[in-house]
Design a protein around this motif. Structure first.
Motif, PDB file in Angstrom:
ATOM      1  N   MET A   1     -40.645  23.100  61.322  1.00 31.68           N
ATOM      2  CA  MET A   1     -40.875  23.102  59.888  1.00 31.68           C
ATOM      3  C   MET A   1     -41.830  24.231  59.533  1.00 31.68           C
ATOM      4  SD  MET A   1     -41.179  19.058  58.844  1.00 31.68           S
ATOM      5  CE  MET A   1     -42.545  18.746  59.986  1.00 31.68           C
ATOM      6  N   PRO A   2     -41.452  25.131  58.631  1.00 33.44           N
ATOM      7  CA  PRO A   2     -42.358  26.214  58.238  1.00 33.44           C
ATOM      8  C   PRO A   2     -43.546  25.668  57.449  1.00 33.44           C
ATOM      9  CG  PRO A   2     -40.391  26.221  56.870  1.00 33.44           C
ATOM     10  CD  PRO A   2     -40.143  25.224  57.965  1.00 33.44           C
ATOM     11  N   GLU A   3     -44.736  26.222  57.720  1.00 29.07           N
ATOM     12  CA  GLU A   3     -45.931  25.824  56.984  1.00 29.07           C
ATOM     13  C   GLU A   3     -46.070  26.684  55.740  1.00 29.07           C
ATOM     14  OE1 GLU A   3     -50.738  25.105  57.625  1.00 29.07           O
ATOM     15  OE2 GLU A   3     -49.398  25.400  59.340  1.00 29.07           O
ATOM     16  N   LEU A   4     -46.454  26.051  54.624  1.00 28.70           N
ATOM     17  CA  LEU A   4     -46.591  26.738  53.348  1.00 28.70           C
ATOM     18  C   LEU A   4     -48.009  26.577  52.822  1.00 28.70           C
ATOM     19  CD1 LEU A   4     -43.338  25.493  51.540  1.00 28.70           C
ATOM     20  CD2 LEU A   4     -43.626  27.584  52.885  1.00 28.70           C
ATOM     21  N   SER A   5     -48.514  27.629  52.199  1.00 28.79           N
ATOM     22  CA  SER A   5     -49.783  27.522  51.486  1.00 28.79           C
ATOM     23  C   SER A   5     -49.506  26.955  50.093  1.00 28.79           C
ATOM     24  CB  SER A   5     -50.448  28.887  51.363  1.00 28.79           C
ATOM     25  OG  SER A   5     -49.772  29.692  50.409  1.00 28.79           O
ATOM     26  N   LEU A   6     -50.569  26.628  49.384  1.00 30.30           N
ATOM     27  CA  LEU A   6     -50.404  26.071  48.042  1.00 30.30           C
ATOM     28  C   LEU A   6     -49.676  27.022  47.105  1.00 30.30           C
ATOM     29  CD1 LEU A   6     -53.853  24.322  47.488  1.00 30.30           C
ATOM     30  CD2 LEU A   6     -51.624  23.200  47.643  1.00 30.30           C
ATOM     31  N   ASP A   7     -49.787  28.312  47.354  1.00 30.76           N
ATOM     32  CA  ASP A   7     -49.182  29.291  46.448  1.00 30.76           C
ATOM     33  C   ASP A   7     -47.901  29.914  46.999  1.00 30.76           C
ATOM     34  OD1 ASP A   7     -51.126  29.112  44.308  1.00 30.76           O
ATOM     35  OD2 ASP A   7     -52.529  30.028  45.721  1.00 30.76           O
ATOM     36  N   ASP A   8     -47.423  29.427  48.135  1.00 33.08           N
ATOM     37  CA  ASP A   8     -46.111  29.839  48.629  1.00 33.08           C
ATOM     38  C   ASP A   8     -45.025  29.141  47.811  1.00 33.08           C
ATOM     39  OD1 ASP A   8     -46.944  31.568  50.605  1.00 33.08           O
ATOM     40  OD2 ASP A   8     -47.020  30.012  52.148  1.00 33.08           O
TER      41      ASP A   8
ATOM     42  N   ARG B   1     -42.086  11.142  46.286  1.00 39.24           N
ATOM     43  CA  ARG B   1     -42.545  12.198  45.389  1.00 39.24           C
ATOM     44  C   ARG B   1     -42.684  13.540  46.114  1.00 39.24           C
ATOM     45  NH1 ARG B   1     -45.208  10.470  40.601  1.00 39.24           N
ATOM     46  NH2 ARG B   1     -44.918   8.229  40.406  1.00 39.24           N
ATOM     47  N   ILE B   2     -43.228  13.500  47.307  1.00 37.07           N
ATOM     48  CA  ILE B   2     -43.587  14.755  47.965  1.00 37.07           C
ATOM     49  C   ILE B   2     -42.392  15.444  48.610  1.00 37.07           C
ATOM     50  CG2 ILE B   2     -44.136  13.817  50.249  1.00 37.07           C
ATOM     51  CD1 ILE B   2     -46.677  15.683  50.092  1.00 37.07           C
ATOM     52  N   TYR B   3     -41.333  14.695  48.917  1.00 36.74           N
ATOM     53  CA  TYR B   3     -40.153  15.277  49.559  1.00 36.74           C
ATOM     54  C   TYR B   3     -39.612  16.432  48.716  1.00 36.74           C
ATOM     55  CZ  TYR B   3     -35.699  15.513  52.028  1.00 36.74           C
ATOM     56  OH  TYR B   3     -34.632  15.940  52.765  1.00 36.74           O
ATOM     57  N   PRO B   4     -39.299  17.583  49.335  1.00 35.09           N
ATOM     58  CA  PRO B   4     -39.084  17.862  50.755  1.00 35.09           C
ATOM     59  C   PRO B   4     -40.304  18.418  51.489  1.00 35.09           C
ATOM     60  CG  PRO B   4     -38.359  19.730  49.499  1.00 35.09           C
ATOM     61  CD  PRO B   4     -38.894  18.733  48.501  1.00 35.09           C
ATOM     62  N   LEU B   5     -41.482  18.209  50.959  1.00 39.26           N
ATOM     63  CA  LEU B   5     -42.678  18.654  51.651  1.00 39.26           C
ATOM     64  C   LEU B   5     -43.213  17.549  52.551  1.00 39.26           C
ATOM     65  CD1 LEU B   5     -44.599  20.475  48.763  1.00 39.26           C
ATOM     66  CD2 LEU B   5     -43.170  21.503  50.538  1.00 39.26           C
ATOM     67  N   VAL B   6     -43.920  17.952  53.573  1.00 43.49           N
ATOM     68  CA  VAL B   6     -44.677  17.048  54.437  1.00 43.49           C
ATOM     69  C   VAL B   6     -46.133  17.462  54.338  1.00 43.49           C
ATOM     70  CG1 VAL B   6     -45.064  16.264  56.797  1.00 43.49           C
ATOM     71  CG2 VAL B   6     -42.730  16.702  55.999  1.00 43.49           C
TER      72      VAL B   6
ATOM     73  N   ASN C   1     -36.594  20.816  55.833  1.00 42.13           N
ATOM     74  CA  ASN C   1     -35.251  21.228  55.395  1.00 42.13           C
ATOM     75  C   ASN C   1     -34.228  20.537  56.275  1.00 42.13           C
ATOM     76  OD1 ASN C   1     -32.911  22.511  54.593  1.00 42.13           O
ATOM     77  ND2 ASN C   1     -33.853  24.535  54.440  1.00 42.13           N
ATOM     78  N   GLU C   2     -33.768  19.354  55.832  1.00 38.22           N
ATOM     79  CA  GLU C   2     -32.831  18.565  56.622  1.00 38.22           C
ATOM     80  C   GLU C   2     -31.396  19.011  56.352  1.00 38.22           C
ATOM     81  OE1 GLU C   2     -34.605  14.275  57.234  1.00 38.22           O
ATOM     82  OE2 GLU C   2     -34.646  14.783  55.106  1.00 38.22           O
ATOM     83  N   ALA C   3     -30.578  18.934  57.396  1.00 40.52           N
ATOM     84  CA  ALA C   3     -29.217  19.456  57.320  1.00 40.52           C
ATOM     85  C   ALA C   3     -28.379  18.763  56.247  1.00 40.52           C
ATOM     86  CB  ALA C   3     -28.540  19.320  58.683  1.00 40.52           C
ATOM     87  N   HIS C   4     -28.631  17.462  56.037  1.00 42.28           N
ATOM     88  CA  HIS C   4     -27.790  16.715  55.090  1.00 42.28           C
ATOM     89  C   HIS C   4     -28.162  16.986  53.632  1.00 42.28           C
ATOM     90  CE1 HIS C   4     -31.341  14.004  55.172  1.00 42.28           C
ATOM     91  NE2 HIS C   4     -30.998  13.788  53.914  1.00 42.28           N
ATOM     92  N   CYS C   5     -29.330  17.600  53.410  1.00 43.91           N
ATOM     93  CA  CYS C   5     -29.841  17.760  52.043  1.00 43.91           C
ATOM     94  C   CYS C   5     -29.316  19.046  51.428  1.00 43.91           C
ATOM     95  CB  CYS C   5     -31.363  17.761  52.059  1.00 43.91           C
ATOM     96  SG  CYS C   5     -32.100  17.943  50.420  1.00 43.91           S
TER      97      CYS C   5
END
Length: 239
Positions: free
Chosen positions: A1-8, A100-105, A125-129
């Motif tokens: 899973m790629p990590e994102l900053s708040l502003d990504d 609420r948070i999906y697709p973020l972890v 990023n799940e394959a079925h989504c």
């Protein structure tokens, strides 16, 4: 899973026009945080005791030794969420934080040097989504605001602090009275309120933070319940 900053930024949308709409509401295995229960029981104008009896499953977590509540799926072959309809979520404005948070972890960690809590975000990023196909671009910060996650994050962070405190200092189960308090005070808030009103709980260990239980809002009472449980766990550590 790629990590994102708040502003990504990331692209994601979920609506009835997407082929997988409601698919993530099946094969339910969804834990409920105390604040999830608070918001859902308010949504239905139910007591927390009635909500838990109707919509939740309860057990002791095998790894933490702590009481756990999870959402009881509908009794059908798909094990769907009891709140999902063909048009989507029927409790959308009060849906649990994990929805609420999906697709973020969101991962929470504490610095050993400063003690500061830090939240990290990753993209699931799940394959079925299909929500990522032509999804609306937004930053993580915008997603948190648009999904109304701030009060959920506040309460969930306090809950995770309690769990971390227990796991760090106590490897086995808590004493029975502390386990019972944990279960009532954090999950069954209306029962906790009534016990306080009836003066059937000893809250002297956190008396300075105690609100008037007959007047306090659910949110204020939950903050106190977390303070009380944390103090009780610290007492068990010292014993």
């Amino acid at each position: 899973m790629p990590e994102l900053s708040l502003d990504d930024t990331f692209g994601f949308s979920c609506d009835p026009g997407i082929a997988c709409f409601n698919a993530c509401c099946r094969d339910l295995n969804q834990f409920l945080m105390p604040y999830d229960i608070l918001r859902l029981k308010q949504h239905f104008s139910m007591t927390s005791s009635d909500f838990l009896a109707r919509y939740a499953k309860r057990h002791i977590g095998p790894q933490t030794g702590l009481p756990v509540a999870s959402l009881r799926p509908a009794e059908n072959i798909f094990l769907t969420c009891p709140f999902v309809t063909a048009d989507g979520c029927s409790v959308y404005e009060n849906r649990p934080s994990s929805c609420r948070i999906y697709p973020l972890v969101r991962l929470l960690s504490r610095s050993r040097q400063t003690g500061e809590l830090t939240a990290r975000y990753m993209l699931l990023n799940e394959a079925h989504c299909h929500g990522f196909e032509n999804g609306r671009q937004q930053t993580v910060r915008q997603w948190i605001e648009n999904q109304g996650l701030a009060p959920y994050n506040e309460m969930n962070d306090a809950m995770m602090e309690i769990i971390a405190l227990k796991n760090h200092f106590i490897s086995g189960p808590l004493p029975g009275d502390v386990t019972e308090l944990f279960d009532i005070a954090l999950y069954d808030l209306d029962r906790f309120r009534q016990l306080l009103i009836d003066e059937q709980l000893d809250v002297s260990i956190a008396a300075a933070a105690a609100p008037d239980p007959s007047k306090a809002s659910d949110e204020t009472l939950m903050r106190f319940s977390m303070t009380l449980v944390a103090q009780k766990i610290r007492g068990a550590i010292n014993d």
